[in-house]
Design a protein around this motif. Structure first.
Motif, PDB file in Angstrom:
ATOM      1  N   SER A  25       0.840  -1.204   0.000  1.00  0.00           N
ATOM      2  CA  SER A  25       0.000   0.000   0.000  1.00  0.00           C
ATOM      3  C   SER A  25       0.872   1.250   0.000  1.00  0.00           C
ATOM      4  O   SER A  25       0.556   2.237  -0.681  1.00  0.00           O
ATOM      5  CB  SER A  25      -0.926   0.020   1.220  1.00  0.00           C
ATOM      6  OG  SER A  25      -1.806  -1.077   1.169  1.00  0.00           O
ATOM      7  N   ASP A  73      -5.773  -1.228  -4.790  1.00  0.00           N
ATOM      8  CA  ASP A  73      -5.326  -1.812  -3.521  1.00  0.00           C
ATOM      9  C   ASP A  73      -6.317  -2.866  -3.050  1.00  0.00           C
ATOM     10  O   ASP A  73      -7.417  -2.544  -2.607  1.00  0.00           O
ATOM     11  CB  ASP A  73      -5.157  -0.710  -2.459  1.00  0.00           C
ATOM     12  CG  ASP A  73      -4.200  -1.144  -1.345  1.00  0.00           C
ATOM     13  OD1 ASP A  73      -3.871  -2.339  -1.268  1.00  0.00           O
ATOM     14  OD2 ASP A  73      -3.780  -0.269  -0.560  1.00  0.00           O
ATOM     15  N   GLU A  74      -5.933  -4.112  -3.169  1.00  0.00           N
ATOM     16  CA  GLU A  74      -6.742  -5.249  -2.732  1.00  0.00           C
ATOM     17  C   GLU A  74      -8.203  -5.158  -3.164  1.00  0.00           C
ATOM     18  O   GLU A  74      -9.105  -5.041  -2.344  1.00  0.00           O
ATOM     19  CB  GLU A  74      -6.645  -5.402  -1.216  1.00  0.00           C
ATOM     20  CG  GLU A  74      -5.250  -5.795  -0.791  1.00  0.00           C
ATOM     21  CD  GLU A  74      -5.164  -6.083   0.685  1.00  0.00           C
ATOM     22  OE1 GLU A  74      -6.054  -6.787   1.185  1.00  0.00           O
ATOM     23  OE2 GLU A  74      -4.227  -5.595   1.327  1.00  0.00           O
TER      24      GLU A  74
END
Ligand SMILES: Nc1ncnc2c1ncn2[C@@H]1O[C@H](COP(=O)(O)OP(=O)(O)OP(=O)(O)O)[C@@H](O)[C@H]1O
Ligand SMILES: [Mg+2]
Length: 272
Positions: A42, A170-171
């Motif tokens: 991140s 992000d994810e």
């Protein structure tokens, strides 16, 4: 397209999250960024658009060096980058359509611009995008009435409406079921190819990453320890990224062999 050179980030508390990361991503290329919790995934994507200020190193998007920009120039360049967060940061009280149009406002602050009229072409584009991500029937639904997968699709449409050149994700599938996860990954990869977008996707699920992302970058403690094809993720490579574990146990529960085959891929093939 995107060039990251010798990027470091040390947080104020002394935590060295990135220790000299170099990485290039071409237009139309989508890479999977994997690594254990705390590896710096991140931090890396947030350093690219300067939501986090890197300590040293360079980030270049096309001809423009993003590190070194500030104020209006930084805001302008950030519009070239679409962000999709794991927590699908939608505005709950607004409809699907309004959330997508909010993407048009870039990073200028939604409420400041709320009374600005949206151009007809933005509305047309939002409709086309909602059609493309399969949400045209939910256009007037409030964000808080959507499922996780639908919310992620709104997030994707909202990122794409600003017509970015680079997507930072992000994810995207962190809290989705396996089938929904696959459909979101399929949509993301198709859209990147259709629009010649470069993308970095942080993802925890190695099997999913291998299934959809041809190039994988493995990060461990702020260092790139693998950058290569998804098919190269052998037990040895997975150990270098995540640490010691019996990776054969991920291979359809068969366990045992350690002949250097890409084990997770073997499992994918076994499933089909
Ligand atoms: N604001 C912060 N201040 C201090 N340290 C931080 C901060 N944000 C992250 N860190 C630290 O930096 C390191 C990298 O964190 P980061 O969130 O980038 O990891 P990650 O790979 O995204 O992990 P996860 O998979 O759990 O999301 C961790 O050790 C974390 O504790
Ligand atoms: Mg993270």
């Amino acid at each position: 397209m995107l060039r990251i050179q010798a990027l470091t980030k040390t947080y104020k508390n002394g935590e060295a999250a990135l220790k000299g990361v170099s990485l290039g991503v071409e237009a139309g290329e989508i890479i999977g960024l994997i690594g254990p919790s705390g590896a710096g995934k991140s931090t890396l994507i947030r350093c690219v658009n300067r939501l986090i200020e890197p300590s040293s190193g360079r980030v270049q998007l096309g001809e423009v060096e993003l590190t070194g920009l500030s104020g209006g120039a930084l805001r302008r360049e950030r519009r070239r980058i679409g962000m999709i967060f794991q927590e699908y940061a939608l505005i709950e009280r607004l409809t699907v359509m309004e959330n997508v149009l909010a993407g048009r406002l870039g990073y200028t602050g939604f409420w400041n611009s709320w009374f600005r009229r949206f151009a007809a072409q933005d509305v047309q584009r939002a409709i086309a995008l909602l059609e493309r991500v399969g949400l045209i029937d939910h256009i007037d639904k409030r964000a808080d009435a959507l499922s996780g997968g639908q919310r992620q699709r709104v997030g994707i449409a909202r990122a794409l409406i600003q017509q970015p050149e680079l997507l930072l994700v992000d994810e995207p599938t962190a809290s989705l079921d396996p089938k929904t996860s696959r459909s979101v990954m399929r949509l993301l990869t198709e859209l990147c190819i259709e629009n010649r977008l470069a993308a970095i996707v942080n993802i925890h699920d190695v099997v999913l990453a291998q299934a959809f992302l041809p190039r994988i970058v493995g990060l461990n403690a702020g260092i790139v320890v693998y950058d290569g094809p998804a098919s190269g993720l052998t037990a040895e490579v997975l150990t270098s990224i995540y640490g010691e574990e019996d990776w054969t146990r991920t291979a359809a529960g068969e366990g045992g062999s350690d002949d250097g085959e890409p084990l997770v891929i073997a499992r994918m093939e076994a499933e089909q």
